[in-house]
Design an enzyme around this catalytic site. Structure first.
Site, PDB file in Angstrom:
ATOM      1  CB  CYS A  28      -0.911  -0.011   1.233  1.00 23.98           C
ATOM      2  SG  CYS A  28      -1.786   1.530   1.472  1.00 23.98           S
TER       3      CYS A  28
ATOM      4  CB  CYS B 267       1.138   1.219   4.377  1.00 21.30           C
ATOM      5  SG  CYS B 267      -0.450   0.749   5.106  1.00 21.30           S
TER       6      CYS B 267
ATOM      7  N   GLY C  68     -14.518   5.561  -7.760  1.00 17.02           N
ATOM      8  CA  GLY C  68     -13.330   6.341  -8.067  1.00 17.02           C
ATOM      9  C   GLY C  68     -12.188   6.262  -7.080  1.00 17.02           C
TER      10      GLY C  68
ATOM     11  CG  HIS D 231      -4.338   3.503   3.702  1.00 16.27           C
ATOM     12  ND1 HIS D 231      -3.242   2.868   4.280  1.00 16.27           N
ATOM     13  CD2 HIS D 231      -4.773   4.414   4.623  1.00 16.27           C
ATOM     14  CE1 HIS D 231      -3.038   3.354   5.489  1.00 16.27           C
ATOM     15  NE2 HIS D 231      -3.950   4.298   5.730  1.00 16.27           N
TER      16      HIS D 231
ATOM     17  CG  HIS E 237      -7.405   8.692   0.752  1.00 16.83           C
ATOM     18  ND1 HIS E 237      -7.465   7.382   0.346  1.00 16.83           N
ATOM     19  CD2 HIS E 237      -7.722   9.434  -0.337  1.00 16.83           C
ATOM     20  CE1 HIS E 237      -7.782   7.325  -0.938  1.00 16.83           C
ATOM     21  NE2 HIS E 237      -7.964   8.558  -1.379  1.00 16.83           N
TER      22      HIS E 237
ATOM     23  CG  HIS F 175      -9.488  13.616  -1.839  1.00 12.74           C
ATOM     24  ND1 HIS F 175      -8.436  13.637  -2.732  1.00 12.74           N
ATOM     25  CD2 HIS F 175      -9.998  12.357  -1.888  1.00 12.74           C
ATOM     26  CE1 HIS F 175      -8.322  12.442  -3.305  1.00 12.74           C
ATOM     27  NE2 HIS F 175      -9.266  11.645  -2.809  1.00 12.74           N
TER      28      HIS F 175
HETATM   29  P1  AMP Z   1      -8.539   8.450  -4.506  1.00 11.97           P
HETATM   30  O1  AMP Z   1      -8.651   8.468  -6.001  1.00 11.97           O
HETATM   31  O2  AMP Z   1      -9.705   9.035  -3.794  1.00 11.97           O
HETATM   32  O3  AMP Z   1      -8.150   7.080  -4.015  1.00 11.97           O
HETATM   33  O4  AMP Z   1      -7.327   9.429  -4.167  1.00 11.97           O
HETATM   34  C1  AMP Z   1      -5.987   9.047  -4.225  1.00 11.97           C
HETATM   35  C2  AMP Z   1      -5.194  10.313  -4.321  1.00 11.97           C
HETATM   36  O5  AMP Z   1      -3.857  10.007  -4.019  1.00 11.97           O
HETATM   37  C3  AMP Z   1      -5.203  10.976  -5.705  1.00 11.97           C
HETATM   38  O6  AMP Z   1      -5.717  12.304  -5.601  1.00 11.97           O
HETATM   39  C4  AMP Z   1      -3.730  10.971  -6.114  1.00 11.97           C
HETATM   40  O7  AMP Z   1      -3.370  12.141  -6.809  1.00 11.97           O
HETATM   41  C5  AMP Z   1      -3.031  10.843  -4.787  1.00 11.97           C
HETATM   42  N1  AMP Z   1      -1.721  10.215  -4.785  1.00 11.97           N
HETATM   43  C6  AMP Z   1      -1.360   9.070  -5.372  1.00 11.97           C
HETATM   44  N2  AMP Z   1      -0.074   8.770  -5.108  1.00 11.97           N
HETATM   45  C7  AMP Z   1       0.382   9.770  -4.299  1.00 11.97           C
HETATM   46  C8  AMP Z   1       1.636  10.037  -3.669  1.00 11.97           C
HETATM   47  N3  AMP Z   1       2.693   9.224  -3.799  1.00 11.97           N
HETATM   48  N4  AMP Z   1       1.752  11.162  -2.912  1.00 11.97           N
HETATM   49  C9  AMP Z   1       0.691  11.990  -2.766  1.00 11.97           C
HETATM   50  N5  AMP Z   1      -0.514  11.780  -3.328  1.00 11.97           N
HETATM   51  C10 AMP Z   1      -0.662  10.690  -4.094  1.00 11.97           C
HETATM   52 ZN    ZN Z   2      -2.228   1.158   3.713  1.00 16.45          ZN
END
Ligand code: AMP
Ligand code: ZN
Length: 117
Positions: free
Chosen positions: A6, A9, A94, A99, A101, A103
């Site tokens: 992940c 993680c 989407g 994991h 999170h 926004h």
């Molecule tokens: P979701 O599509 O809701 O799962 O959001 C995942 C978010 O993680 C997206 O907005 C990506 O731009 C962001 N993301 C993916 N990889 C990274 C990373 N290494 N560092 C920061 N953000 C990331």
């Molecule tokens: Zn994780």
């Protein structure tokens, strides 16, 4: 606790770099790598759980801390800026990183950009 594959993680464990804007015992908040607004943070619990559908009574401290981190981050914004909290729960709607999170978005009116609720 942590799933090796992940990406969040790995960010929590500092195995891959991120721009951290806030860190507590239970949460890390980082800048989204591909921001969709002038301010775009990701609030990530330091516990691997796929999404909000898997929350339990045991994970309550993580959820509460996410909310408190939202309040702390909101105080870094200009007065009356406002902010949106968005959470995608499941690949069908989407979610790309599996994991939990949230926004945290500010500096852009998402409704003027086509969002409709
Ligand atoms: P979701 O599509 O809701 O799962 O959001 C995942 C978010 O993680 C997206 O907005 C990506 O731009 C962001 N993301 C993916 N990889 C990274 C990373 N290494 N560092 C920061 N953000 C990331
Ligand atoms: Zn994780």
């Amino acid at each position: 606790m942590l799933t090796v594959k992940c990406i969040f993680c790995k960010i929590i464990q500092k195995q891959i770099p991120s721009t951290c804007v806030l860190e507590t015992e239970h949460t890390i908040a980082i800048k989204d790598l591909y921001p969709k607004a002038p301010v775009h943070y990701l609030l990530i619990p330091k516990f691997h759980i796929e999404h909000m559908g898997y929350l339990t009574a045991d994970t309550t401290p993580y959820l509460v801390d996410l909310g408190l981190c939202v309040a702390k981050l909101s105080k870094t914004l200009p007065e009356n800026a406002g902010f949106n909290i968005i959470s995608n729960n499941g690949q069908a709607v989407g979610q790309s990183v599996l994991h939990l999170h949230w926004h945290f978005l500010s500096g852009k009116n998402l409704y003027e950009s086509g969002l409709s609720l």
